[in-house]
Design a protein around this motif. Sequence first.
Motif, mmCIF file in Angstrom:
data_model
loop_
_atom_site.group_PDB
_atom_site.id
_atom_site.type_symbol
_atom_site.label_atom_id
_atom_site.label_comp_id
_atom_site.label_asym_id
_atom_site.label_seq_id
_atom_site.Cartn_x
_atom_site.Cartn_y
_atom_site.Cartn_z
ATOM 1 N N MET A 1 0.824 -1.198 0.000
ATOM 2 C CA MET A 1 0.000 0.000 0.000
ATOM 3 C C MET A 1 0.869 1.265 0.000
ATOM 4 S SD MET A 1 -3.102 0.688 -0.105
ATOM 5 C CE MET A 1 -4.303 1.911 0.208
ATOM 6 N N LYS A 2 1.983 1.203 0.760
ATOM 7 C CA LYS A 2 2.887 2.356 0.798
ATOM 8 C C LYS A 2 3.488 2.616 -0.580
ATOM 9 C CE LYS A 2 4.291 1.790 5.601
ATOM 10 N NZ LYS A 2 5.426 1.524 6.505
ATOM 11 N N THR A 3 3.790 1.553 -1.290
ATOM 12 C CA THR A 3 4.371 1.689 -2.625
ATOM 13 C C THR A 3 3.373 2.332 -3.578
ATOM 14 O OG1 THR A 3 5.654 -0.305 -2.233
ATOM 15 C CG2 THR A 3 5.494 0.434 -4.499
ATOM 16 N N LEU A 4 2.124 1.946 -3.484
ATOM 17 C CA LEU A 4 1.078 2.508 -4.342
ATOM 18 C C LEU A 4 0.911 4.006 -4.078
ATOM 19 C CD1 LEU A 4 -1.202 2.015 -6.394
ATOM 20 C CD2 LEU A 4 -2.710 1.619 -4.446
ATOM 21 N N ILE A 5 0.854 4.385 -2.823
ATOM 22 C CA ILE A 5 0.706 5.800 -2.465
ATOM 23 C C ILE A 5 1.948 6.592 -2.885
ATOM 24 C CG2 ILE A 5 0.480 7.414 -0.534
ATOM 25 C CD1 ILE A 5 -1.216 5.227 0.856
ATOM 26 N N GLY A 6 3.133 6.026 -2.644
ATOM 27 C CA GLY A 6 4.369 6.697 -3.047
ATOM 28 C C GLY A 6 4.454 6.869 -4.553
ATOM 29 N N GLY A 7 4.048 5.850 -5.284
ATOM 30 C CA GLY A 7 4.054 5.938 -6.743
ATOM 31 C C GLY A 7 3.077 6.970 -7.259
ATOM 32 N N ALA A 8 1.900 7.052 -6.654
ATOM 33 C CA ALA A 8 0.909 8.051 -7.065
ATOM 34 C C ALA A 8 1.414 9.460 -6.787
ATOM 35 C CB ALA A 8 -0.412 7.801 -6.340
ATOM 36 N N ILE A 9 2.033 9.658 -5.627
ATOM 37 C CA ILE A 9 2.579 10.976 -5.296
ATOM 38 C C ILE A 9 3.690 11.344 -6.267
ATOM 39 C CG2 ILE A 9 3.882 12.257 -3.548
ATOM 40 C CD1 ILE A 9 2.241 10.731 -1.424
ATOM 41 N N ALA A 10 4.570 10.397 -6.582
ATOM 42 C CA ALA A 10 5.662 10.653 -7.520
ATOM 43 C C ALA A 10 5.127 10.994 -8.906
ATOM 44 C CB ALA A 10 6.600 9.452 -7.586
ATOM 45 N N ALA A 11 4.080 10.308 -9.347
ATOM 46 C CA ALA A 11 3.499 10.577 -10.665
ATOM 47 C C ALA A 11 2.879 11.972 -10.708
ATOM 48 C CB ALA A 11 2.458 9.525 -11.003
ATOM 49 N N VAL A 12 2.181 12.356 -9.656
ATOM 50 C CA VAL A 12 1.570 13.693 -9.609
ATOM 51 C C VAL A 12 2.654 14.768 -9.593
ATOM 52 C CG1 VAL A 12 0.208 15.266 -8.170
ATOM 53 C CG2 VAL A 12 -0.589 12.936 -8.561
ATOM 54 N N LEU A 13 3.700 14.577 -8.776
ATOM 55 C CA LEU A 13 4.790 15.546 -8.740
ATOM 56 C C LEU A 13 5.510 15.618 -10.088
ATOM 57 C CD1 LEU A 13 6.311 14.941 -5.196
ATOM 58 C CD2 LEU A 13 4.963 16.901 -5.975
ATOM 59 N N GLY A 14 5.633 14.477 -10.759
ATOM 60 C CA GLY A 14 6.249 14.465 -12.086
ATOM 61 C C GLY A 14 5.435 15.245 -13.096
ATOM 62 N N LEU A 15 4.122 15.080 -13.065
ATOM 63 C CA LEU A 15 3.258 15.843 -13.974
ATOM 64 C C LEU A 15 3.332 17.337 -13.689
ATOM 65 C CD1 LEU A 15 0.109 13.561 -14.203
ATOM 66 C CD2 LEU A 15 1.722 14.107 -16.023
ATOM 67 N N ILE A 16 3.344 17.702 -12.415
ATOM 68 C CA ILE A 16 3.466 19.118 -12.052
ATOM 69 C C ILE A 16 4.817 19.651 -12.522
ATOM 70 C CG2 ILE A 16 3.643 20.726 -10.107
ATOM 71 C CD1 ILE A 16 1.592 18.927 -8.653
ATOM 72 N N GLY A 17 5.874 18.863 -12.315
ATOM 73 C CA GLY A 17 7.203 19.284 -12.746
ATOM 74 C C GLY A 17 7.301 19.483 -14.244
ATOM 75 N N ILE A 18 6.691 18.595 -15.002
ATOM 76 C CA ILE A 18 6.701 18.735 -16.466
ATOM 77 C C ILE A 18 5.940 19.983 -16.879
ATOM 78 C CG2 ILE A 18 5.775 17.738 -18.595
ATOM 79 C CD1 ILE A 18 6.606 15.014 -17.581
ATOM 80 N N ALA A 19 4.806 20.240 -16.228
ATOM 81 C CA ALA A 19 4.016 21.429 -16.562
ATOM 82 C C ALA A 19 4.779 22.711 -16.241
ATOM 83 C CB ALA A 19 2.686 21.399 -15.817
ATOM 84 N N VAL A 20 5.471 22.741 -15.103
ATOM 85 C CA VAL A 20 6.179 23.952 -14.689
ATOM 86 C C VAL A 20 7.446 24.161 -15.514
ATOM 87 C CG1 VAL A 20 7.433 25.009 -12.765
ATOM 88 C CG2 VAL A 20 5.241 23.887 -12.354
ATOM 89 N N TRP A 21 8.219 23.103 -15.745
ATOM 90 C CA TRP A 21 9.514 23.219 -16.428
ATOM 91 C C TRP A 21 9.486 22.587 -17.819
ATOM 92 C CZ3 TRP A 21 10.060 21.428 -11.110
ATOM 93 C CH2 TRP A 21 10.442 22.458 -10.254
ATOM 94 N N PHE A 22 8.398 22.803 -18.553
ATOM 95 C CA PHE A 22 8.268 22.192 -19.872
ATOM 96 C C PHE A 22 9.340 22.706 -20.831
ATOM 97 C CE2 PHE A 22 6.263 21.612 -24.074
ATOM 98 C CZ PHE A 22 6.102 20.247 -24.026
ATOM 99 N N ASP A 23 9.645 24.004 -20.788
ATOM 100 C CA ASP A 23 10.682 24.561 -21.677
ATOM 101 C C ASP A 23 12.045 23.938 -21.388
ATOM 102 O OD1 ASP A 23 8.836 26.181 -22.901
ATOM 103 O OD2 ASP A 23 9.267 27.925 -21.632
ATOM 104 N N ALA A 24 12.353 23.743 -20.105
ATOM 105 C CA ALA A 24 13.628 23.117 -19.746
ATOM 106 C C ALA A 24 13.666 21.665 -20.213
ATOM 107 C CB ALA A 24 13.847 23.199 -18.242
ATOM 108 N N LEU A 25 12.519 20.981 -20.146
ATOM 109 C CA LEU A 25 12.451 19.598 -20.618
ATOM 110 C C LEU A 25 12.722 19.524 -22.113
ATOM 111 C CD1 LEU A 25 11.715 16.574 -20.158
ATOM 112 C CD2 LEU A 25 9.368 17.212 -20.693
ATOM 113 N N LEU A 26 12.129 20.427 -22.872
ATOM 114 C CA LEU A 26 12.358 20.433 -24.316
ATOM 115 C C LEU A 26 13.812 20.765 -24.647
ATOM 116 C CD1 LEU A 26 9.132 22.132 -25.703
ATOM 117 C CD2 LEU A 26 9.717 19.710 -25.678
ATOM 118 N N GLN A 27 14.409 21.668 -23.876
ATOM 119 C CA GLN A 27 15.811 22.006 -24.096
ATOM 120 C C GLN A 27 16.706 20.808 -23.791
ATOM 121 O OE1 GLN A 27 17.085 25.414 -21.896
ATOM 122 N NE2 GLN A 27 18.978 25.614 -23.044
ATOM 123 N N LEU A 28 16.382 20.084 -22.737
ATOM 124 C CA LEU A 28 17.136 18.878 -22.396
ATOM 125 C C LEU A 28 17.010 17.831 -23.499
ATOM 126 C CD1 LEU A 28 18.731 17.337 -20.116
ATOM 127 C CD2 LEU A 28 16.523 16.386 -19.483
#
Length: 70
Positions: A1-28
């Motif tokens: 259960m901890k793994t499922l919650i941790g994975g969901a949190i990581a996925a949400v943070l990843g989506l937020i990170g992509i949205a915020v730093w999309f230009d940096a992602l494209l440059q990378l």
Amino acid sequence: MKTLIGGAIAAVLGLIGIAVWFDALLQLLAGTVPALLLLGGALALYLGFDELKESWKNDEGVEEEKPAEE
């Protein structure tokens, strides 16, 4: 259960990170894709040359092993 919650949190943070730093992602990606293509092409050339060299070696060995025809 901890793994499922941790994975969901990581996925949400990843989506937020992509949205915020999309230009940096494209440059990378713009910097890494050509480098990966260059390295992949070099590896393909090396493996193709090695395969060609191996086939030449096998062709020479086959000719030597043929019995003499009478």
